[in-house]
Design an enzyme around this catalytic site. Structure first.
Site, PDB file in Angstrom:
ATOM      1  N   GLY A  46       0.840  -1.197   0.000  1.00 55.45           N
ATOM      2  CA  GLY A  46       0.000   0.000   0.000  1.00 55.45           C
ATOM      3  C   GLY A  46       0.872   1.242   0.000  1.00 55.45           C
ATOM      4  CD  GLN A  51       3.315   5.802   2.913  1.00 54.49           C
ATOM      5  OE1 GLN A  51       2.360   5.272   2.362  1.00 54.49           O
ATOM      6  NE2 GLN A  51       4.235   5.117   3.563  1.00 54.49           N
ATOM      7  CB  CYS A  94       5.037   2.068   7.937  1.00 57.63           C
ATOM      8  SG  CYS A  94       4.649   3.638   7.131  1.00 57.63           S
ATOM      9  CG  LEU A  95       6.601   0.912   1.998  1.00 55.06           C
ATOM     10  CD1 LEU A  95       6.029   1.165   0.612  1.00 55.06           C
ATOM     11  CD2 LEU A  95       7.676  -0.169   1.943  1.00 55.06           C
ATOM     12  CG  HIS A 136      -0.779   1.222   7.582  1.00 54.28           C
ATOM     13  ND1 HIS A 136       0.154   0.755   8.480  1.00 54.28           N
ATOM     14  CD2 HIS A 136      -0.084   2.003   6.715  1.00 54.28           C
ATOM     15  CE1 HIS A 136       1.343   1.252   8.181  1.00 54.28           C
ATOM     16  NE2 HIS A 136       1.233   2.010   7.097  1.00 54.28           N
ATOM     17  CD  GLU A 137      -1.206   2.544   2.994  1.00 57.99           C
ATOM     18  OE1 GLU A 137      -0.762   3.699   2.917  1.00 57.99           O
ATOM     19  OE2 GLU A 137      -0.482   1.550   3.187  1.00 57.99           O
ATOM     20  CG  HIS A 140       0.345   6.864   5.737  1.00 57.91           C
ATOM     21  ND1 HIS A 140       1.495   7.302   6.346  1.00 57.91           N
ATOM     22  CD2 HIS A 140       0.522   5.523   5.524  1.00 57.91           C
ATOM     23  CE1 HIS A 140       2.329   6.280   6.496  1.00 57.91           C
ATOM     24  NE2 HIS A 140       1.761   5.185   6.016  1.00 57.91           N
TER      25      HIS A 140
HETATM   26  O1  K1U Z   1       1.853   2.418   4.090  1.00 58.47           O
HETATM   27  C1  K1U Z   1       2.896   1.828   3.853  1.00 58.47           C
HETATM   28  O2  K1U Z   1       3.967   2.294   4.176  1.00 58.47           O
HETATM   29  C2  K1U Z   1       2.867   0.496   3.145  1.00 58.47           C
HETATM   30  C3  K1U Z   1       2.793  -0.692   4.090  1.00 58.47           C
HETATM   31  C4  K1U Z   1       1.346  -1.141   4.155  1.00 58.47           C
HETATM   32  C5  K1U Z   1       0.958  -2.053   5.278  1.00 58.47           C
HETATM   33  C6  K1U Z   1       1.647  -3.207   5.570  1.00 58.47           C
HETATM   34  C7  K1U Z   1       1.230  -4.036   6.590  1.00 58.47           C
HETATM   35  C8  K1U Z   1       0.111  -3.734   7.303  1.00 58.47           C
HETATM   36  C9  K1U Z   1      -0.573  -2.579   7.018  1.00 58.47           C
HETATM   37  C10 K1U Z   1      -0.162  -1.746   6.002  1.00 58.47           C
HETATM   38  C11 K1U Z   1       3.696  -1.769   3.519  1.00 58.47           C
HETATM   39  O3  K1U Z   1       3.514  -2.195   2.433  1.00 58.47           O
HETATM   40  S1  K1U Z   1       4.995  -2.346   4.502  1.00 58.47           S
HETATM   41  C12 K1U Z   1       5.713  -3.633   3.496  1.00 58.47           C
HETATM   42  C13 K1U Z   1       4.920  -4.888   3.479  1.00 58.47           C
HETATM   43  O4  K1U Z   1       4.012  -5.069   4.263  1.00 58.47           O
HETATM   44  C14 K1U Z   1       5.235  -5.924   2.460  1.00 58.47           C
HETATM   45  C15 K1U Z   1       6.265  -5.792   1.579  1.00 58.47           C
HETATM   46  C16 K1U Z   1       6.532  -6.795   0.647  1.00 58.47           C
HETATM   47  C17 K1U Z   1       5.754  -7.905   0.595  1.00 58.47           C
HETATM   48  C18 K1U Z   1       4.702  -8.058   1.472  1.00 58.47           C
HETATM   49  C19 K1U Z   1       4.433  -7.063   2.414  1.00 58.47           C
HETATM   50 ZN    ZN Z   2       2.597   3.332   6.156  1.00 55.70          ZN
END
Ligand code: K1U
Ligand code: ZN
Length: 189
Positions: A46, A51, A94-95, A136-137, A140
């Site tokens: 996401g 971001q 979270c990225l 979560h998004e 943000h």
């Molecule tokens: O909002 C963000 O920074 C993105 C975040 C979204 C998220 C992940 C987990 C729970 C709620 C919201 C991410 O994508 S973190 C990376 C991640 O979860 C992932 C990366 C590669 C493969 C699978 C998952």
């Molecule tokens: Zn995030």
């Protein structure tokens, strides 16, 4: 399409409240294309527009397994209605908060109203990871990070590490020289 830079904590722009999108235009779609490419490159599941430094109420997501066909989802001006009383735990990342993963409880189900890629109104019943990720998004869009839901001790431990890393990264960056350095061996040619 372009991969943009993802802002990380402690960048103050991550604390901005994003603004409603007046109309879904070609410009909005170009932004959503960049967001999706940035999210795939990270990789993540996401991404909210803030971001990448754009304070607009736009989210992209793709929860498809890497062996499946991509299933991009686009949410413009999303609104959560009827979050369930019951909650579900998920270990979130979270990225914008690199290398931190913590379990959080959020409503297990919710309904989301939004505009899609074409600007058409849609309603989605979300549960499981879809419900967790959309919440979560949506956070943000309000300038809220998942670490804000943790205990102060856990949050401050993560923030301290990220601030230390940001400082080390800044120190690593070579200063731009004020003037061209003289290279006598080139001048001799
Ligand atoms: O909002 C963000 O920074 C993105 C975040 C979204 C998220 C992940 C987990 C729970 C709620 C919201 C991410 O994508 S973190 C990376 C991640 O979860 C992932 C990366 C590669 C493969 C699978 C998952
Ligand atoms: Zn995030």
């Amino acid at each position: 399409m372009a991969v943009r830079e993802i802002l990380t904590v402690p960048d103050p722009r991550l604390r901005e409240v994003s603004k409603e999108v007046a109309a879904v235009t070609d410009e909005t779609r170009a932004l959503m294309d960049d967001m999706l490419e940035t999210m795939y490159a990270a990789p993540g599941i996401g991404l909210a527009a803030i971001q990448i430094g754009v304070p607009e109420r736009i989210i992209v997501m793709d929860l498809a397994d890497k062996h499946e066909e991509p299933q991009p989802r686009y949410f413009v001006n999303p609104r959560i209605i009827d979050p369930s009383e019951d909650v579900a735990p998920y270990e979130e990342g979270c990225l914008s908060v690199p290398d931190a993963f913590e379990e959080l409880d959020r409503p297990a189900r919710c309904r989301v109203e939004y505009l899609d890629y074409e600007g058409r109104p849609q309603v989605l019943e979300a549960k499981g990871l879809l419900a967790t990720c959309i919440q979560h998004e949506m956070d943000h869009l309000e300038g809220i990070l998942f670490i804000d839901h943790l205990s102060r001790l856990k949050r401050e431990r993560i923030l301290k590490r990220l601030k230390r890393e940001a400082k080390a990264k800044a120190a690593e960056k070579p200063e731009k020289p004020a003037k061209k350095p003289s290279l006598p061996f080139l001048a001799a040619e």
